[in-house]
Motif scaffolding. Structure first.
Motif, PDB file in Angstrom:
ATOM      1  N   SER A 232      38.675  45.535  47.842  1.00  0.00           N
ATOM      2  CA  SER A 232      39.108  44.277  48.776  1.00  0.00           C
ATOM      3  C   SER A 232      39.522  44.645  50.313  1.00  0.00           C
ATOM      4  O   SER A 232      39.295  45.809  50.849  1.00  0.00           O
ATOM      5  N   GLN A 233      39.862  43.505  50.813  1.00  0.00           N
ATOM      6  CA  GLN A 233      39.967  43.595  52.492  1.00  0.00           C
ATOM      7  C   GLN A 233      41.059  44.357  52.697  1.00  0.00           C
ATOM      8  O   GLN A 233      41.126  45.070  53.718  1.00  0.00           O
ATOM      9  N   LYS A 234      42.339  44.270  52.081  1.00  0.00           N
ATOM     10  CA  LYS A 234      43.517  44.904  52.452  1.00  0.00           C
ATOM     11  C   LYS A 234      43.739  45.936  51.246  1.00  0.00           C
ATOM     12  O   LYS A 234      44.890  45.838  50.699  1.00  0.00           O
ATOM     13  N   ASP A 280      33.480  45.425  45.800  1.00  0.00           N
ATOM     14  CA  ASP A 280      34.252  44.530  46.887  1.00  0.00           C
ATOM     15  C   ASP A 280      34.568  45.122  48.223  1.00  0.00           C
ATOM     16  O   ASP A 280      35.570  45.096  48.520  1.00  0.00           O
ATOM     17  N   VAL A 281      33.673  46.006  48.733  1.00  0.00           N
ATOM     18  CA  VAL A 281      34.002  46.831  49.866  1.00  0.00           C
ATOM     19  C   VAL A 281      33.649  46.152  51.058  1.00  0.00           C
ATOM     20  O   VAL A 281      32.621  45.302  51.322  1.00  0.00           O
ATOM     21  N   LEU A 429      49.013  32.316  45.131  1.00  0.00           N
ATOM     22  CA  LEU A 429      50.158  33.105  45.684  1.00  0.00           C
ATOM     23  C   LEU A 429      49.694  34.649  45.964  1.00  0.00           C
ATOM     24  O   LEU A 429      50.584  35.497  46.397  1.00  0.00           O
ATOM     25  N   PHE A 430      48.836  35.070  45.039  1.00  0.00           N
ATOM     26  CA  PHE A 430      48.581  36.386  44.629  1.00  0.00           C
ATOM     27  C   PHE A 430      47.633  37.056  45.806  1.00  0.00           C
ATOM     28  O   PHE A 430      46.713  36.331  46.333  1.00  0.00           O
ATOM     29  N   PRO A 431      47.800  38.419  45.871  1.00  0.00           N
ATOM     30  CA  PRO A 431      46.673  38.867  46.939  1.00  0.00           C
ATOM     31  C   PRO A 431      45.457  38.927  46.404  1.00  0.00           C
ATOM     32  O   PRO A 431      45.078  38.701  45.090  1.00  0.00           O
ATOM     33  N   GLU A 432      44.210  39.094  47.238  1.00  0.00           N
ATOM     34  CA  GLU A 432      42.771  39.254  46.557  1.00  0.00           C
ATOM     35  C   GLU A 432      42.559  40.373  45.933  1.00  0.00           C
ATOM     36  O   GLU A 432      43.394  41.452  45.893  1.00  0.00           O
ATOM     37  N   ASP A 433      41.867  40.090  44.655  1.00  0.00           N
ATOM     38  CA  ASP A 433      41.517  40.985  43.828  1.00  0.00           C
ATOM     39  C   ASP A 433      42.808  41.328  42.715  1.00  0.00           C
ATOM     40  O   ASP A 433      42.924  42.583  42.274  1.00  0.00           O
TER      41      ASP A 433
END
Length: 1031
Positions: A232-234, A280-281, A429-433
């Motif tokens: 994921s992104q973060k 998901d890089v 409400l939740f982070p990606e992935d």
């Protein structure tokens, strides 16, 4: 949280009706205003579904909806205050003969609410709400909103819900791409590390393809370690390293620094072949700056597969092959739609093809869009009329949506019933992935009030159905790294849709929540420095607060001011005490104190949480619970009911909860009892009447020494703790009585526990024999660990009718028997002498009485049973679906043979007397670890992979030659050995002529200069090593 108006208003009207019916406020002017509020909402509720739909296109309607939501949020707060004034918890379930009566409980903080000034202020606020609502009601006339019967729209969908998950949606395109990439990945044994990439736009199926490859049998057979990591992104470097170390089955302990974790990862995979998926890089640095070094320094086969939207990222990471996933052609899309919609009958496929092709065209060949449309169609009748409604739905033409969210993705949301729309928006409400656990979502949805009441049915059971419905509609998808659907994810495009639709009602990020005084839900993720301070406690409208994994060490007394709070998660914090004021949270439904390792006591105020549904104390080192837990009549989940000791402290006696209080908790469906050795109650029928109980854990402290009196007492206690017949999962730990509890020895065990599917018996140190578990007709998972006094297992294990019955363990899939230091014999006939004597053969083969024994067993694990001499032939002859057999620490076991059905993996570890493995004709993988006496391996014609791990091994075994020369052999051999064997196997070494005959072989050893290896592949020929005799 984000509000879906018609769902929220419908629930609010029900609460309002209860309030008026019970005359809670007892003031005619206020009652009149409440009635007026109810009537006004009933007038406009049928318009709200259309308003929610049109607000996206029309800014005026959007403004009207936002104002109405503000009114509803304030109205909901007022209802809470009114119920608190009466000393009544909000959101109670209606009375039911099966679930008991309502609960009334007072709150010292709110006692002043019974005063006339309070009622007067409430009246003013409600009158103001009515005025605002009247203006809004007048405004809607200009919007020309359509009236929609909410109940009709709900029943049309929910009547078709099903617990079944969607079928495999892997089409021919994915299957063909999988074959191509697996072949490429498995090529070139001589190259220790190669990176491959799957690229393509969002929703095009990159993860689906990677998941198919990850679970392909050719990958499973070739690599010792398979790791799935979503980047994921973060991403967090520390979390990612920890996840990989856990995936390699190593405990990272308390390590929290990269400098500690990197060497740990290197050691965990040292000398082992690894297949790693980085899903998901978004940036190349996850490989270039973080993982490349630890994965390079361990010299063994490494295959890395990444998925990314950006081809440049793949090039920066050094991909040797890039597979670009393309949009589907019409026929391919139609195939995927049929699979996703469970369209199987040829007639349906023919009749609906033209409409289906039209839907595929509107999805523009994007697999995610087609799968979500399948999720919509799976809820419809398989008729042209219903499918045409989907094809012609005006949701396709919503123009003011972001381009990537238009069409199918929005339609999949629009098709949801309103109560599921609220649950869907919660994903914003939740982070990606984020990895969603079913249990967590269920608790949150219930606490937020999203779950509709269905009579006597528990709200949690209804919420589980919501979860399954999201799975069925392909909105939630199983996490590829786990074998269970209990852990799932939401695609990032669907999460983006939820964020767009929720607007500013919910946000994920590092915003200063203390400035948002109207916040109703706060969940802090990956925030180890965050603590619960006064600024958070000032958020008086909070319904849900999660501080899981934060640095919170103390809870301020002012926590009691959060009177609306329904959900409090303090899991994995450093909290050492809870204030008494927590008892003022009379609306609290969930209190999660798991892994609070410094929390030794609970305040008496806990017993005033009369609306509490879940109290989770797992791994909290509590000495006791306070007396009065029996007052928590709403509890259906109680993990960590610790039996306390009444000790004197100063001049007073501690008031502790005892087992008798369980009598009054009738709604329990999950219960864990700890420290039962302290119990001196007769325990008569404490559990038998708990008809809702599904999961039960009974536990004693195993490490203690017990007197004769204590042994007799625990026998009496357990005999009187007979579970109810509806039980699904039973765990018993540390029972030190000499006989199995009487209810487990019953000749009618199958009728006593007709629903039991999972059973774990751990540390039964004094019992001489096992219970008759073969009679449990629906048992699927059985673990027996630490039955130290058992010497033999025979017909008594199958049941009292073992000599005449023909069906034993008919549904058992997994059997684990471990840590049995005195177990010698395993037989199926009276008189002992395991190993398949004549009497056993007679029982197993009598033609007039065919035996059905373990017909569905897939996995058998035998661990640390040093005296076990052999396996019962009669048992394994009938286990025709056996795929995996693991045997460890069987010191007396000499042979493993005649297992014709064993088709997957045989692993033997630390079996020093094992000499022979023979006649395993279906075996695919053989893993031998520390078996120095093994001199014969034969008749394993289907063997594809052989692993031998024995550090002192100095030469290749003679029996290997026979395996290599089997017809059509494609054997892959992996050896971890002594450096002297490596020297013999290099080109020109003493065993080089043997190496040349093996289709593929890799040898590894550790030296004081690091890991050394030899890789050889016969066709096409390749040879690679970093070993030389000079090194």
């Amino acid at each position: 949280m984000a509000m879906v108006l018609d769902a929220f208003v419908n629930t609010f009207i029900e609460k309002l009706a209860d309030l008026i019916k019970d005359r809670v406020v007892m003031m005619s002017e206020v009652d009149d205003e409440l009635q007026k509020l109810k009537e006004s909402l009933e007038t406009i509720i049928c318009l709200l579904k259309d308003a929610e739909r049109k607000k996206i296109q029309d800014s005026a309607i959007n403004s009207w909806v936002r104002k109405l939501k503000d009114v509803m949020y304030e109205a909901d707060d007022i209802i809470d205050l009114c119920k608190a004034e009466d000393g009544r918890p909000a959101e109670e379930e209606p009375p039911s003969t099966s679930l008991g009566q309502r609960v009334r409980c007072g709150s010292p903080l709110l006692s002043c609410f019974g005063s006339v000034p309070f009622r007067y202020q409430i009246g003013i606020r409600i009158r103001d709400l009515n005025d605002r609502l009247q203006h809004l009601s007048n405004d809607h006339l200009s919007f020309k909103l359509a009236s929609i019967n909410r109940q009709a729209s709900i029943s049309a969908i929910t009547s078709k819900t099903s617990p079944l998950l969607p079928p495999d949606t892997t089409g021919s395109v994915i299957c063909n791409a999988t074959d191509t990439l697996v072949d490429l990945l498995n090529e070139g044994n001589g190259q220790s590390r190669r990176l491959f990439a799957i690229t393509g736009m969002g929703g095009i199926g990159k993860t689906t393809l990677a998941q198919n490859i990850f679970n392909d049998s050719r990958i499973i057979d070739k690599y010792q370690i398979r790791l799935w990591v979503c980047v994921s992104q973060k991403y967090s470097e520390i979390d990612l390293l920890k996840q990989m170390i856990r995936g390699a089955e190593i405990d990272h302990g308390q390590a929290t620094e990269r400098a500690e974790l990197e060497p740990m990862l290197r050691r965990a995979i040292e000398g082992k072949s690894v297949f790693l998926v980085l899903d998901d890089v978004w940036r190349a640095d996850v490989w270039v700056n973080l993982l490349r070094t630890p994965l390079s320094s361990a010299m063994a086969i490494r295959r890395i597969l990444i998925t990314t939207r950006d081809r440049k990222i793949a090039n920066q990471m050094g991909a040797v092959h890039i597979h670009n996933v393309k949009l589907l052609h019409e026929d391919e899309g139609w195939e995927l739609l049929c699979r996703s919609a469970s369209l199987q009958r040829k007639k349906d496929i023919q009749d609906l093809r033209d409409i289906g092709i039209g839907i595929v065209r509107k999805c523009h060949g994007l697999p995610l869009a087609i799968k979500t449309m399948g999720g919509v169609l799976i809820t419809k009748e398989k008729s042209r009329r219903e499918w045409e409604k989907v094809l012609d739905n005006d949701a396709w033409t919503m123009s003011k949506l972001p381009e990537e969210l238009k069409g199918a993705l929005y339609l999949s949301y629009e098709d949801l019933p309103s109560h599921l729309k609220q649950c869907f928006l919660y994903f914003a409400l939740f982070p990606e992935d984020y990895e969603f656990l079913q249990e967590d979502l269920v608790k949150l949805w219930v606490a937020e009030g999203f779950v509709e009441n269905e009579g006597s049915k528990l709200l949690e059971e209804t919420a589980k159905e919501y979860f399954r419905e999201f799975m069925r509609r392909s909105i939630l998808q199983p996490n590829p790294g786990f074998g269970s659907t209990r852990i799932s994810k939401v695609h990032d495009l669907l999460r983006s849709l939820a964020q767009f639709l929720a607007e500013d009602e919910c946000a994920y990020g590092n915003a200063l929540v203390s400035r948002q005084n109207c916040l109703r839900t706060v969940m802090l993720f990956r925030s180890p420095t965050t603590v619960l301070n006064e600024s958070l406690v000032r958020l008086r409208c909070l319904r849900c607060l999660s501080l899981r994994g934060t640095a919170t060490g103390s809870i301020p007394n002012s926590i009691g001011n959060l009177i609306h709070l329904r959900y409090l998660d303090l899991c994995s914090t450093s909290v050492s005490r809870l204030p008494e004021t927590i008892g003022q949270l009379t609306n609290l439904q969930v209190l999660d104190l798991r892994f609070c390792k410094h929390l030794c006591t609970l305040p008496q105020g806990i017993t005033r949480l009369c609306n509490l549904r879940c109290l989770d104390l797992f791994m909290a080192p509590l000495e006791h619970l306070p007396a009065g837990i029996m007052k928590l009549k709403q509890l259906n989940f109680l993990s960590g009911f610790v039996i306390g000791e009444r000790d004197n402290v100063g001049n007073r006696t501690l008031s502790v909860c005892d087992l008798e209080e369980l009598k009054y908790l009738d709604r329990l469906r999950h219960l864990r009892l700890d420290r039962l050795e302290r119990c001196f109650s007769n325990g008569t029928s404490l559990l038998l009447n708990k008809s809702l109980l599904q999961r039960l854990r009974l536990s004693c402290t195993s490490e203690l020494q017990y007197s004769e009196e204590e042994t007799n007492q625990i026998q009496h206690v357990f005999d009187n703790l007979k579970p109810p017949p509806g039980l699904d999962d039973l765990i018993i730990v540390g029972f030190f009585g000499r006989k199995i509890p009487s209810w487990m020895q019953s000749s009618s065990l199958a009728t006593c526990f007709p629903c039991l599917t999972c059973l774990t018996l751990t540390n039964f140190a004094s019992c001489l024999q096992l219970p008759p578990l073969g009679e449990l007709l629906h048992l699927q998972y059985l673990k027996i660990i630490g039955a130290n006094s058992v010497i033999s297992i025979g017909l008594e294990f199958l049941g009292d009718d073992a000599a005449t019955s023909t069906v034993f363990f008919p549904e058992l899939k997994s059997l684990v028997i471990a840590k049995m230091p005195n177990w010698e014999e395993w037989s199926l006939h009276r008189g002992g002498g395991g190993g398949g004597g004549e009497a056993e053969e007679e029982i197993a083969a009598a033609p007039e009485r065919p035996l059905l024994l373990l017909p569905n067993l897939e996995t058998l694990i035998l661990g640390k049973c040093p005296k076990l001499r052999s396996l019962p032939q009669g048992l394994l002859d009938h286990a025709t679906k056996l795929r995996s057999l693991f045997i460890e620490g069987a010191n007396e076991l000499k042979a493993l043979e005649n297992l014709p059905s064993l088709s997957g993996l045989l692993q033997t570890k630390d079996c020093p007397s094992l000499e022979r493995i023979s006649n395993l004709g279906a075996l695919g993988t053989l893993d031998i670890i520390g078996c120095p006496s093994l001199v014969c391996v034969e008749k394993v014609d289907a063997l594809k992979r052989l692993q031998m791990r024995d550090a002192p091994m100095e030469r290749l075994p003679e029996w290997l030659w026979g395996l290599v020369h089997q017809p059509n052999s494609s054997l892959v051999v992996v050896v971890v050995c002594d450096v002297r064997l490596l020297e013999r196997c290099i080109r020109g070494g003493e065993d080089w002529h043997i190496v040349q005959q093996i289709p593929a072989i890799s040898l590894y050893t550790d030296t004081d200069r690091g890991s050394r290896y030899v890789h050889y592949n016969k066709e096409p020929v390749s040879y690679n090593t970093n070993f030389s005799t000079e090194s």
